[in-house]
Design an enzyme around this catalytic site. Structure first.
Site, PDB file in Angstrom:
ATOM      1  N   GLY A   1       9.510  -7.045   7.793  1.00 51.28           N
ATOM      2  CA  GLY A   1       9.900  -8.046   6.788  1.00 51.28           C
ATOM      3  C   GLY A   1       9.290  -7.832   5.416  1.00 51.28           C
ATOM      4  O   GLY A   1       9.434  -8.681   4.535  1.00 51.28           O
TER       5      GLY A   1
ATOM      6  N   ALA B   1      -2.812  -9.403  -9.421  1.00 52.48           N
ATOM      7  CA  ALA B   1      -1.574 -10.194  -9.480  1.00 52.48           C
ATOM      8  C   ALA B   1      -0.587  -9.648  -8.458  1.00 52.48           C
ATOM      9  O   ALA B   1      -0.327  -8.442  -8.439  1.00 52.48           O
ATOM     10  CB  ALA B   1      -0.974 -10.123 -10.878  1.00 52.48           C
ATOM     11  N   GLY B   2      -0.078 -10.495  -7.610  1.00 50.45           N
ATOM     12  CA  GLY B   2       0.869 -10.017  -6.604  1.00 50.45           C
ATOM     13  C   GLY B   2       1.708 -11.153  -6.047  1.00 50.45           C
ATOM     14  O   GLY B   2       1.271 -12.302  -6.023  1.00 50.45           O
TER      15      GLY B   2
ATOM     16  N   TYR C   1       7.112  -5.177  -0.315  1.00 57.67           N
ATOM     17  CA  TYR C   1       5.663  -5.384  -0.500  1.00 57.67           C
ATOM     18  C   TYR C   1       4.869  -4.187   0.018  1.00 57.67           C
ATOM     19  O   TYR C   1       3.932  -3.716  -0.645  1.00 57.67           O
ATOM     20  CB  TYR C   1       5.297  -6.665   0.234  1.00 57.67           C
ATOM     21  CG  TYR C   1       3.893  -7.179   0.044  1.00 57.67           C
ATOM     22  CD1 TYR C   1       3.562  -8.010  -1.028  1.00 57.67           C
ATOM     23  CD2 TYR C   1       2.889  -6.882   0.965  1.00 57.67           C
ATOM     24  CE1 TYR C   1       2.282  -8.519  -1.173  1.00 57.67           C
ATOM     25  CE2 TYR C   1       1.606  -7.386   0.829  1.00 57.67           C
ATOM     26  CZ  TYR C   1       1.309  -8.204  -0.245  1.00 57.67           C
ATOM     27  OH  TYR C   1       0.039  -8.710  -0.380  1.00 57.67           O
TER      28      TYR C   1
ATOM     29  N   PRO D   1      -6.917  -5.868   1.507  1.00 57.11           N
ATOM     30  CA  PRO D   1      -7.207  -7.027   2.359  1.00 57.11           C
ATOM     31  C   PRO D   1      -6.252  -7.095   3.542  1.00 57.11           C
ATOM     32  O   PRO D   1      -5.103  -6.641   3.470  1.00 57.11           O
ATOM     33  CB  PRO D   1      -6.953  -8.230   1.437  1.00 57.11           C
ATOM     34  CG  PRO D   1      -6.899  -7.671   0.041  1.00 57.11           C
ATOM     35  CD  PRO D   1      -6.412  -6.264   0.190  1.00 57.11           C
TER      36      PRO D   1
HETATM   37  N1  CAA Z   1       8.388  -7.190  15.020  1.00 56.49           N
HETATM   38  C1  CAA Z   1       9.539  -6.900  15.630  1.00 56.49           C
HETATM   39  N2  CAA Z   1      10.603  -7.704  15.629  1.00 56.49           N
HETATM   40  C2  CAA Z   1      10.496  -8.857  14.969  1.00 56.49           C
HETATM   41  C3  CAA Z   1       9.319  -9.219  14.283  1.00 56.49           C
HETATM   42  C4  CAA Z   1       8.228  -8.340  14.345  1.00 56.49           C
HETATM   43  N3  CAA Z   1       7.076  -8.605  13.739  1.00 56.49           N
HETATM   44  N4  CAA Z   1       9.532 -10.404  13.697  1.00 56.49           N
HETATM   45  C5  CAA Z   1      10.799 -10.784  13.987  1.00 56.49           C
HETATM   46  N5  CAA Z   1      11.380  -9.856  14.765  1.00 56.49           N
HETATM   47  C6  CAA Z   1      12.733  -9.840  15.300  1.00 56.49           C
HETATM   48  C7  CAA Z   1      13.150 -11.198  15.824  1.00 56.49           C
HETATM   49  O1  CAA Z   1      12.739 -11.335  17.155  1.00 56.49           O
HETATM   50  C8  CAA Z   1      14.656 -11.146  15.663  1.00 56.49           C
HETATM   51  O2  CAA Z   1      15.194 -10.335  16.701  1.00 56.49           O
HETATM   52  P1  CAA Z   1      16.745 -10.476  17.166  1.00 56.49           P
HETATM   53  O3  CAA Z   1      17.589 -10.176  15.962  1.00 56.49           O
HETATM   54  O4  CAA Z   1      16.870  -9.454  18.242  1.00 56.49           O
HETATM   55  O5  CAA Z   1      16.865 -11.890  17.643  1.00 56.49           O
HETATM   56  C9  CAA Z   1      14.826 -10.388  14.367  1.00 56.49           C
HETATM   57  O6  CAA Z   1      13.639  -9.596  14.214  1.00 56.49           O
HETATM   58  C10 CAA Z   1      14.933 -11.348  13.196  1.00 56.49           C
HETATM   59  O7  CAA Z   1      15.347 -10.637  12.103  1.00 56.49           O
HETATM   60  P2  CAA Z   1      15.838 -11.414  10.798  1.00 56.49           P
HETATM   61  O8  CAA Z   1      16.288 -10.441   9.792  1.00 56.49           O
HETATM   62  O9  CAA Z   1      16.811 -12.485  11.189  1.00 56.49           O
HETATM   63  O10 CAA Z   1      14.481 -12.052  10.311  1.00 56.49           O
HETATM   64  P3  CAA Z   1      14.165 -13.564   9.953  1.00 56.49           P
HETATM   65  O11 CAA Z   1      15.118 -14.007   8.907  1.00 56.49           O
HETATM   66  O12 CAA Z   1      14.012 -14.318  11.203  1.00 56.49           O
HETATM   67  O13 CAA Z   1      12.717 -13.482   9.270  1.00 56.49           O
HETATM   68  C11 CAA Z   1      10.773 -12.536   8.289  1.00 56.49           C
HETATM   69  C12 CAA Z   1      11.988 -12.306   9.190  1.00 56.49           C
HETATM   70  C13 CAA Z   1      11.153 -13.267   6.990  1.00 56.49           C
HETATM   71  C14 CAA Z   1      10.272 -11.180   7.912  1.00 56.49           C
HETATM   72  C15 CAA Z   1       9.709 -13.347   9.040  1.00 56.49           C
HETATM   73  O14 CAA Z   1       9.491 -12.742  10.290  1.00 56.49           O
HETATM   74  C16 CAA Z   1       8.403 -13.384   8.280  1.00 56.49           C
HETATM   75  O15 CAA Z   1       8.221 -14.140   7.328  1.00 56.49           O
HETATM   76  N6  CAA Z   1       7.448 -12.543   8.700  1.00 56.49           N
HETATM   77  C17 CAA Z   1       6.122 -12.479   8.050  1.00 56.49           C
HETATM   78  C18 CAA Z   1       5.964 -11.219   7.296  1.00 56.49           C
HETATM   79  C19 CAA Z   1       4.549 -11.119   6.846  1.00 56.49           C
HETATM   80  O16 CAA Z   1       3.641 -10.726   7.599  1.00 56.49           O
HETATM   81  N7  CAA Z   1       4.265 -11.480   5.586  1.00 56.49           N
HETATM   82  C20 CAA Z   1       2.930 -11.433   5.084  1.00 56.49           C
HETATM   83  C21 CAA Z   1       2.787 -12.449   3.990  1.00 56.49           C
HETATM   84  S1  CAA Z   1       1.113 -12.583   3.436  1.00 56.49           S
HETATM   85  C22 CAA Z   1       0.830 -11.151   2.641  1.00 56.49           C
HETATM   86  O17 CAA Z   1       1.682 -10.373   2.371  1.00 56.49           O
HETATM   87  C23 CAA Z   1      -0.594 -10.888   2.265  1.00 56.49           C
HETATM   88  C24 CAA Z   1      -1.059  -9.607   2.800  1.00 56.49           C
HETATM   89  O18 CAA Z   1      -1.252  -8.671   2.038  1.00 56.49           O
HETATM   90  C25 CAA Z   1      -1.358  -9.482   4.230  1.00 56.49           C
END
Ligand code: CAA
Length: 248
Positions: free
Chosen positions: A150, A90-91, A154, A184
């Site tokens: 982000g 569950a996650g 988690y 995973p």
């Molecule tokens: N690395 C470095 N910088 C990054 C970045 C990254 N990966 N992603 C975004 N940025 C930067 C942007 O370029 C932006 O830079 P500026 O401020 O200089 O313009 C800044 O960070 C944006 O920051 P915010 O706080 O405004 O972020 P946001 O509101 O745009 O959204 C987020 C950030 C919600 C984290 C979005 O990037 C996101 O959803 N990322 C996915 C995270 C992820 O991998 N989740 C996995 C889900 S699945 C899972 O979890 C299963 C598993 O086990 C794998």
């Protein structure tokens, strides 16, 4: 093969469903735990699985609630028998950068993903110890091993899960119980579907295999870890991530 009773929390989810099918195919009695407010969806899921030949039981469990886990584990014991195989699957995610992360989003993820593993395991461990056999598999994440932009909540919860695995593995190593983590990578499920498309695309480009994993690829690893054949692997963190993170 001895027929065992298996509980998969988050059993109706993307990875959980594949794990339930795998354990069912191995001849076990399988119970899928689901989040109580999702009863209707869980029953529809159960019917769909039965139509495909997988007879899987259901149990409402709020893994974030210690008392509810005790109630659910007792109920499963009465209905199906003591839990021999536990998969803590569950996650949830509540992604956001730390500078914007609310306390509610931090707490929700820690309570469900990390506390949840403790809550359920705590209520099944004594039965496993009494019977002298058990298999526990904690589903963590590549992002608990390497961190993810982000996902402070988690990543912390998933790293914590493996700490939990290692400690419980030591406590149970002489008792016929193995405790392992599967981590995973990015797997094609509703959880990754909810990600911003551009972010997901760029992550897929960074995966050495250049593709997402399938839930069955996780279930295969879990099936083996939960089997009799796994008699000597405990406290391990098995990565199933297409090469995204190579741990030592
Ligand atoms: N690395 C470095 N910088 C990054 C970045 C990254 N990966 N992603 C975004 N940025 C930067 C942007 O370029 C932006 O830079 P500026 O401020 O200089 O313009 C800044 O960070 C944006 O920051 P915010 O706080 O405004 O972020 P946001 O509101 O745009 O959204 C987020 C950030 C919600 C984290 C979005 O990037 C996101 O959803 N990322 C996915 C995270 C992820 O991998 N989740 C996995 C889900 S699945 C899972 O979890 C299963 C598993 O086990 C794998």
């Amino acid at each position: 093969m001895t027929k065992r009773v298996a509980l998969v929390t988050g059993g109706t989810g993307g990875i959980g469903s594949a794990i339930c099918r795998e354990l069912c195919s191995r001849g076990h009695t399988v119970v899928a735990g689901y989040y109580p407010p999702e009863k209707e969806a869980a029953e529809a899921w159960q019917k769909q699985k039965r139509d495909k030949g997988f007879d899987i039981g259901l149990a409402a469990i709020d893994v974030s609630d210690f008392a509810d886990c005790e109630r659910a584990v007792n109920q499963i014991g009465g209905e199906f028998g003591g839990v021999d195989i536990l998969v803590n699957c569950a996650g949830i995610t509540r992604d956001g950068t730390l500078k914007k992360m609310s306390e509610a989003n931090w707490t929700a993820v820690i309570k469900t993903n990390l506390d949840g593993a403790f809550h359920v395991t705590r209520h099944v461990i004594n039965g496993m110890l009494d019977r002298g056999w058990g298999r526990i598999v904690n589903i963590a994440s590549v992002n608990g091993q390497r961190g993810q932009f982000g996902q402070a909540n988690y990543s912390a919860a998933k790293a914590g899960m493996h700490g939990f695995t290692m400690a419980v593995a030591l406590e149970t190593a002489t008792k016929g119980i193995t405790v392992n983590t599967v981590s995973p990578g990015y797997i094609a499920t509703a959880m990754t579907e909810a990600m911003p498309e551009e972010v997901l695309k760029s992550i897929i480009n960074s995966i050495p295999m250049r593709r997402m994993g399938s839930p069955d690829e996780i279930a295969n690893a879990v099936g083996w870890l939960a089997s009799e054949e796994n008699s000597y692997t405990t406290g391990a963190n098995i990565p199933v991530n297409g090469g995204l993170f190579a741990s030592h």
